[in-house]
Design an enzyme around this catalytic site. Structure first.
Site, PDB file in Angstrom:
ATOM      1  N   LYS A   1       0.964  -1.128   0.274  1.00 45.81           N
ATOM      2  CA  LYS A   1       0.130  -0.360  -0.085  1.00 45.81           C
ATOM      3  C   LYS A   1       1.112   1.065   0.172  1.00 45.81           C
ATOM      4  O   LYS A   1       0.395   1.917  -0.217  1.00 45.81           O
ATOM      5  CB  LYS A   1      -1.191   0.453   1.198  1.00 45.81           C
ATOM      6  CG  LYS A   1      -1.586  -0.854   1.107  1.00 45.81           C
ATOM      7  CD  LYS A   1      -2.687  -0.768   2.638  1.00 45.81           C
ATOM      8  CE  LYS A   1      -2.269  -0.621   3.661  1.00 45.81           C
ATOM      9  NZ  LYS A   1      -1.813  -1.848   4.022  1.00 45.81           N
TER      10      LYS A   1
ATOM     11  N   ARG B   1      -9.276   1.375   8.263  1.00 40.60           N
ATOM     12  CA  ARG B   1      -8.951  -0.240   8.625  1.00 40.60           C
ATOM     13  C   ARG B   1     -10.290  -0.758   9.550  1.00 40.60           C
ATOM     14  O   ARG B   1      -9.828  -1.908   9.755  1.00 40.60           O
ATOM     15  CB  ARG B   1      -7.272  -0.007   9.584  1.00 40.60           C
ATOM     16  CG  ARG B   1      -6.428  -0.366   9.077  1.00 40.60           C
ATOM     17  CD  ARG B   1      -5.788  -0.254   9.768  1.00 40.60           C
ATOM     18  NE  ARG B   1      -4.276  -0.980  10.058  1.00 40.60           N
ATOM     19  CZ  ARG B   1      -2.737  -0.222   8.958  1.00 40.60           C
ATOM     20  NH1 ARG B   1      -2.784   0.567   9.024  1.00 40.60           N
ATOM     21  NH2 ARG B   1      -1.760  -1.087   9.044  1.00 40.60           N
TER      22      ARG B   1
ATOM     23  N   ARG C   1      12.287  -6.020   4.528  1.00 37.13           N
ATOM     24  CA  ARG C   1      11.015  -4.691   4.741  1.00 37.13           C
ATOM     25  C   ARG C   1      12.064  -3.889   5.263  1.00 37.13           C
ATOM     26  O   ARG C   1      12.532  -4.112   6.671  1.00 37.13           O
ATOM     27  CB  ARG C   1      10.155  -4.438   5.354  1.00 37.13           C
ATOM     28  CG  ARG C   1       9.584  -3.453   5.131  1.00 37.13           C
ATOM     29  CD  ARG C   1       7.932  -2.789   4.769  1.00 37.13           C
ATOM     30  NE  ARG C   1       7.423  -3.344   6.441  1.00 37.13           N
ATOM     31  CZ  ARG C   1       6.456  -3.187   5.925  1.00 37.13           C
ATOM     32  NH1 ARG C   1       5.267  -2.583   5.068  1.00 37.13           N
ATOM     33  NH2 ARG C   1       5.317  -3.433   6.762  1.00 37.13           N
TER      34      ARG C   1
ATOM     35  N   ARG D   1      11.002  -1.998  11.023  1.00 36.87           N
ATOM     36  CA  ARG D   1      10.166  -1.777  11.748  1.00 36.87           C
ATOM     37  C   ARG D   1      10.487  -2.152  12.324  1.00 36.87           C
ATOM     38  O   ARG D   1       9.820  -3.490  12.819  1.00 36.87           O
ATOM     39  CB  ARG D   1       8.764  -1.103  10.635  1.00 36.87           C
ATOM     40  CG  ARG D   1       8.876  -0.092  10.235  1.00 36.87           C
ATOM     41  CD  ARG D   1       7.495  -0.481   9.466  1.00 36.87           C
ATOM     42  NE  ARG D   1       6.200  -0.262   9.887  1.00 36.87           N
ATOM     43  CZ  ARG D   1       4.692  -0.508   9.339  1.00 36.87           C
ATOM     44  NH1 ARG D   1       5.031   0.028   7.814  1.00 36.87           N
ATOM     45  NH2 ARG D   1       4.242  -0.285   9.825  1.00 36.87           N
TER      46      ARG D   1
ATOM     47  N   ARG E   1      -0.567  -9.068  13.434  1.00 31.65           N
ATOM     48  CA  ARG E   1      -1.416  -7.546  11.955  1.00 31.65           C
ATOM     49  C   ARG E   1      -2.337  -8.446  11.452  1.00 31.65           C
ATOM     50  O   ARG E   1      -3.055  -7.880  10.669  1.00 31.65           O
ATOM     51  CB  ARG E   1      -0.414  -6.786  11.693  1.00 31.65           C
ATOM     52  CG  ARG E   1       0.157  -6.592  12.820  1.00 31.65           C
ATOM     53  CD  ARG E   1       2.188  -5.586  12.442  1.00 31.65           C
ATOM     54  NE  ARG E   1       1.487  -4.365  11.222  1.00 31.65           N
ATOM     55  CZ  ARG E   1       3.268  -4.350  10.898  1.00 31.65           C
ATOM     56  NH1 ARG E   1       4.014  -4.887  10.880  1.00 31.65           N
ATOM     57  NH2 ARG E   1       2.571  -3.423   9.416  1.00 31.65           N
TER      58      ARG E   1
HETATM   59  P1  AMP Z   1       0.924   1.037   8.802  1.00 25.80           P
HETATM   60  O1  AMP Z   1       2.186   1.436   8.323  1.00 25.80           O
HETATM   61  O2  AMP Z   1      -0.582   1.454   8.139  1.00 25.80           O
HETATM   62  O3  AMP Z   1       1.112  -0.582   8.956  1.00 25.80           O
HETATM   63  O4  AMP Z   1       0.629   0.964  10.615  1.00 25.80           O
HETATM   64  C1  AMP Z   1       0.950   0.848  11.237  1.00 25.80           C
HETATM   65  C2  AMP Z   1      -0.274   0.893  12.807  1.00 25.80           C
HETATM   66  O5  AMP Z   1       0.104   2.172  13.199  1.00 25.80           O
HETATM   67  C3  AMP Z   1      -1.034  -0.956  12.855  1.00 25.80           C
HETATM   68  O6  AMP Z   1      -0.149  -2.223  12.904  1.00 25.80           O
HETATM   69  C4  AMP Z   1      -1.805  -0.065  13.602  1.00 25.80           C
HETATM   70  O7  AMP Z   1      -1.656  -0.118  15.093  1.00 25.80           O
HETATM   71  C5  AMP Z   1      -1.685   1.419  13.723  1.00 25.80           C
HETATM   72  N1  AMP Z   1      -2.375   2.018  12.447  1.00 25.80           N
HETATM   73  C6  AMP Z   1      -2.610   2.342  11.663  1.00 25.80           C
HETATM   74  N2  AMP Z   1      -3.919   2.886  10.473  1.00 25.80           N
HETATM   75  C7  AMP Z   1      -4.750   2.520  11.443  1.00 25.80           C
HETATM   76  C8  AMP Z   1      -6.279   2.326  11.836  1.00 25.80           C
HETATM   77  N3  AMP Z   1      -6.364   3.117  10.523  1.00 25.80           N
HETATM   78  N4  AMP Z   1      -7.231   2.106  12.849  1.00 25.80           N
HETATM   79  C9  AMP Z   1      -5.733   1.236  13.856  1.00 25.80           C
HETATM   80  N5  AMP Z   1      -4.373   1.264  13.782  1.00 25.80           N
HETATM   81  C10 AMP Z   1      -4.009   2.329  12.362  1.00 25.80           C
END
Ligand code: AMP
Length: 218
Positions: free
Chosen positions: A13, A88, A127, A160, A171
């Protein structure tokens, strides 16, 4: 143009959002990146979400919704934006819809990147992410020009903290239970574009563009 990127963690994404944001000259809004910045800054939100993110759980809707609503109201979002990692949950999707309706706006497309869990688990150990501008890389499929250095801002790339095997598993589970169902929500609205996300990033990008053109003609 208001686009949502949907897909499992590590589905690509962030990479695809970066391509589109550059091509369309609109902001790439990553909820995860905004949280990572808060954590780096050690501010109130950062303290509240750090452990949740490191456990691979979702941050409570009220925090994410408020944060994203504030962001999309900023001036640079007037011509549109790419939302990466938001919504999400069903509640986030409906909150977004209602907020947009107030301004007579709508989401134009929801792009869903299909990548099976097995591929995700293979990708994750490769990654890297830029701690400054959050550009994602994969040392096998999407490497930086200079190893370990961000192409865009020159910062030293990092892993990360939530990309550990255990957290990735959690996740993925969260994705299947909370996020995958909202694909149907956007499908019912006729907004979904489904793309095979297992190909090389450039191929995936071309497939999305093709699907968007096709979608736009209907
Ligand atoms: P990402 O970088 O999109 O993988 O997001 C990293 C982490 O941030 C996720 O695993 C969640 O813990 C949190 N997070 C990001 N976006 C959301 C969302 N829309 N709703 C809830 N938690 C989020």
């Amino acid at each position: 143009m208001r686009i949502i990127m949907l897909g499992a963690p590590g589905a690509g994404k962030g990479t695809q959002s970066t391509f589109f944001a550059e091509r369309l000259n609109i902001p790439h809004i990553s909820s995860g990146a905004i949280f990572r910045k808060h954590i780096q800054d050690q501010d109130e939100i950062g303290k509240e979400v750090k452990d949740i993110i490191e456990r691979g759980e979702l941050v409570p809707d009220r925090i994410v919704i408020e944060m994203i609503m504030e962001r999309i109201l900023q001036r640079d979002c007037q011509r549109g934006y790419i939302l990466d990692g938001f919504p999400r949950t069903y509640q986030q999707a409906t909150a977004l819809k209602h907020a947009l309706l107030e301004f007579g706006e709508e989401i134009d497309h929801a792009v869903y990147l299909h990548v099976p869990d097995e591929n995700i688990k293979k990708r994750m150990p490769n990654r890297l992410v830029c701690p400054k501008c959050d550009t994602p890389y994969n040392i096998m499929s999407n490497p930086p020009l200079v190893p370990g250095v961000c192409d865009r801002c020159g910062a030293i790339l990092q892993e990360r903290s939530d990309d550990t095997e255990e957290t990735v598993q959690k996740r993925l589970e969260t994705f299947h239970s909370e996020t995958e169902p909202i694909k149907d929500y956007y499908r019912r609205k006729g907004l979904i574009i489904e793309v095979d996300g297992t190909k090389d990033p450039d191929e995936v990008y071309k497939d999305i563009v093709k699907a968007l053109v096709h979608h736009g003609n209907h």
